[in-house]
Design a protein around this motif. Structure first.
Motif, PDB file in Angstrom:
ATOM      1  N   THR A   1       0.802  -1.121   0.122  1.00  0.00           N
ATOM      2  CA  THR A   1       0.065  -0.007  -0.122  1.00  0.00           C
ATOM      3  C   THR A   1       0.764   1.175   0.086  1.00  0.00           C
ATOM      4  N   VAL A   2       2.014   1.233   0.617  1.00  0.00           N
ATOM      5  CA  VAL A   2       2.970   2.324   0.767  1.00  0.00           C
ATOM      6  C   VAL A   2       3.448   2.458  -0.875  1.00  0.00           C
ATOM      7  N   LYS A   3       3.788   1.442  -1.257  1.00  0.00           N
ATOM      8  CA  LYS A   3       4.183   1.721  -2.751  1.00  0.00           C
ATOM      9  C   LYS A   3       3.197   2.323  -3.798  1.00  0.00           C
ATOM     10  N   ASP A   4       2.051   1.783  -3.544  1.00  0.00           N
ATOM     11  CA  ASP A   4       0.815   2.224  -4.243  1.00  0.00           C
ATOM     12  C   ASP A   4       0.493   3.683  -3.991  1.00  0.00           C
ATOM     13  N   VAL A   5       0.646   4.038  -2.866  1.00  0.00           N
ATOM     14  CA  VAL A   5       0.385   5.586  -2.507  1.00  0.00           C
ATOM     15  C   VAL A   5       1.661   6.547  -3.075  1.00  0.00           C
ATOM     16  N   LEU A   6       2.807   6.097  -3.048  1.00  0.00           N
ATOM     17  CA  LEU A   6       3.865   7.138  -3.334  1.00  0.00           C
ATOM     18  C   LEU A   6       3.859   6.955  -4.821  1.00  0.00           C
ATOM     19  N   GLU A   7       3.476   5.897  -5.640  1.00  0.00           N
ATOM     20  CA  GLU A   7       3.590   6.021  -6.718  1.00  0.00           C
ATOM     21  C   GLU A   7       2.256   6.683  -7.809  1.00  0.00           C
ATOM     22  N   ARG A   8       1.120   6.612  -6.929  1.00  0.00           N
ATOM     23  CA  ARG A   8      -0.222   7.150  -7.423  1.00  0.00           C
ATOM     24  C   ARG A   8      -0.356   8.435  -7.109  1.00  0.00           C
ATOM     25  N   VAL A   9       0.137   9.064  -6.061  1.00  0.00           N
ATOM     26  CA  VAL A   9      -0.337  10.236  -5.599  1.00  0.00           C
ATOM     27  C   VAL A   9       0.188  11.676  -6.866  1.00  0.00           C
ATOM     28  N   ALA A  10      -0.744  12.322  -7.203  1.00  0.00           N
ATOM     29  CA  ALA A  10      -0.582  13.187  -8.280  1.00  0.00           C
ATOM     30  C   ALA A  10      -0.478  14.654  -7.769  1.00  0.00           C
ATOM     31  N   LEU A  11      -1.714  15.200  -7.125  1.00  0.00           N
ATOM     32  CA  LEU A  11      -1.549  16.398  -6.577  1.00  0.00           C
ATOM     33  C   LEU A  11      -0.481  16.514  -5.299  1.00  0.00           C
ATOM     34  N   ILE A  12      -0.544  15.624  -4.545  1.00  0.00           N
ATOM     35  CA  ILE A  12       0.423  15.761  -3.233  1.00  0.00           C
ATOM     36  C   ILE A  12       1.794  14.882  -3.939  1.00  0.00           C
ATOM     37  N   GLN A  13       2.821  15.503  -3.774  1.00  0.00           N
ATOM     38  CA  GLN A  13       4.075  15.255  -4.236  1.00  0.00           C
ATOM     39  C   GLN A  13       5.072  14.434  -3.163  1.00  0.00           C
ATOM     40  N   TYR A  14       5.698  13.384  -3.679  1.00  0.00           N
ATOM     41  CA  TYR A  14       6.627  12.541  -3.164  1.00  0.00           C
ATOM     42  C   TYR A  14       7.751  13.260  -3.020  1.00  0.00           C
ATOM     43  N   ALA A  15       8.176  13.869  -1.848  1.00  0.00           N
ATOM     44  CA  ALA A  15       9.424  14.573  -1.828  1.00  0.00           C
ATOM     45  C   ALA A  15       9.736  14.910  -0.291  1.00  0.00           C
ATOM     46  N   GLU A  16      11.000  15.024  -0.079  1.00  0.00           N
ATOM     47  CA  GLU A  16      11.420  15.112   1.302  1.00  0.00           C
ATOM     48  C   GLU A  16      11.593  16.570   1.972  1.00  0.00           C
ATOM     49  N   SER A  17      10.484  16.796   2.810  1.00  0.00           N
ATOM     50  CA  SER A  17      10.417  18.339   3.220  1.00  0.00           C
ATOM     51  C   SER A  17       9.326  18.476   3.532  1.00  0.00           C
ATOM     52  N   LEU A  18       8.995  19.654   4.242  1.00  0.00           N
ATOM     53  CA  LEU A  18       7.720  19.878   5.128  1.00  0.00           C
ATOM     54  C   LEU A  18       7.271  21.281   5.063  1.00  0.00           C
ATOM     55  N   GLY A  19       6.239  21.872   5.463  1.00  0.00           N
ATOM     56  CA  GLY A  19       5.855  23.149   5.941  1.00  0.00           C
ATOM     57  C   GLY A  19       5.533  24.002   4.584  1.00  0.00           C
TER      58      GLY A  19
END
Length: 378
Positions: free
Chosen positions: A306-324
């Protein structure tokens, strides 16, 4: 003056006579002297620069501190802070630390003779049991990264003062808008200015804010000597970002609360870590010492697929390291922020292969929910 006003007018010193509403970017390495033994107040930009000074005075006021120093990154700020200590000194720190802090402590600071014990600082009895004659400081994150544990700052401050220890608080997640550690008894406050203070994912910065003149003098000497100061242009970007800090924090928190509730009901989500949920074990402590809960959520899904699915499927939310920032970002701690923390320590804290961390941005919450819904699947 109200906090929202301070964000915009936090330093009323004027640095030029043109009438400019915005502080100029003094893009210079050095400053000319009017005469022998004379100074304009600025000599060399590593020591001080008017643009950076404007930013530092604003941050100091927002945090109710005596002084603030702006660094080239949050880790540069913590690295300089460690120079206050000598070989043999002992520091007690939160055991759920940002991975970069953990990496610094055990690969750089330990090499230089410092020793550390990591404990659950939300349990005061654990802190007291690890204090020894060599202990010099308590270093806490609250809420912690990524498990969102909360430490009672005022209570820990009483322990620190009774033992003549420095209390250092990383306030990155809540910012001074929601939490003021110095008013609760902290001696030094840390920020990764890259995060909420900058707010736009466009520059790196870090801050140390101190409660008194003695600490300011010690850290200013380290600051000018080690030299990781924030550049004039990056200082200007932080000044611009801080102007909207209050409105951003309010809206991002609203989005995060709705997302946390939605995630709590999803069949593929086992657990949600968000300080603003009444079910959070530290909810009452948070209400007592903070005026808000922030916009950081961690959540555990039922399996790593499920983790892999989420990280590869999100489109608006970006898979990236940071926050805020204003953009929502999702992070996989075991492969990103906490990859250098030993696996046994990660697992003990719940930082496993099923945990995701979400920094909630300013997008319409309905769009964020829709994106997570399609990414998680049925």
């Amino acid at each position: 003056m109200d906090f929202k006003t301070l964000c915009i007018h936090g330093n009323e010193v004027k640095y030029d006579d043109t009438g400019s509403i915005i502080v100029p970017i003094f893009q210079t390495a050095t400053f000319a002297h009017p005469g022998v033994g004379q100074s304009t107040g600025y000599d060399y930009s590593r020591v001080q620069n008017p643009t950076r000074e404007h930013l530092e005075k604003t941050i100091a006021r927002l945090e109710s501190g005596f002084d603030a120093m702006a660094f080239s990154s949050g880790m540069a700020a913590i690295t300089a802070l460690m120079e206050m200590f000598s070989p043999g000194d002992h520091i007690i720190a939160s055991d759920d630390l940002y991975g970069g802090s953990h990496r610094l402590f055990y690969n750089i600071s330990a090499k230089n003779g410092l020793t550390f014990d990591l404990v659950n600082t939300s349990d005061v009895s654990q802190i007291e049991s690890y204090i020894r004659p060599q202990t010099k400081a308590l270093f806490i994150e609250t809420p912690t990264n990524p498990m969102m544990q909360v430490t009672d700052i005022a209570l820990v401050s009483r322990i620190a003062k009774s033992r003549n220890l420095l209390l250092i608080v990383d306030n990155t997640f809540l910012t001074p808008y929601f939490q003021k550690p110095i008013e609760l008894g902290a001696d030094i406050v840390i920020h990764s200015g890259t995060k909420y203070l900058g707010g736009h994912n466009d520059t790196l910065a870090g801050f140390l804010v101190v409660a008194n003149d003695q600490l300011a003098e010690r850290l200013r000497f380290i600051y000018k000597t080690t030299g990781a100061c924030l550049s004039p242009f990056d200082s200007w970007l932080l000044i611009r970002g801080i102007k909207t800090l209050a409105v951003r924090m309010e809206r991002q928190q609203e989005n995060a609360y709705q997302l946390a509730q939605w995630l709590s009901r999803h069949s593929k989500v086992k657990k949600v870590y968000f300080v603003g949920l009444a079910t959070h074990p530290d909810y009452e402590v948070s209400k007592r010492q903070s005026t808000g809960f922030g916009a950081m959520i961690s959540f555990e899904v039922r399996d790593e697929e499920t983790v892999k699915d989420v990280l590869e499927r999100v489109a608006l939310i970006q898979y990236a390291e940071s926050l805020g920032g204003v953009e929502s970002l999702i992070t996989y701690p075991v492969m990103q922020t906490h990859a250098d923390v030993p696996e046994e320590q990660r697992e003990a804290k719940g930082i496993n292969g099923r945990l995701l961390r979400l920094s909630v941005g300013l997008e319409a919450v309905e769009d964020l929910i829709a994106d997570l819904e399609q990414a998680l699947g049925v």
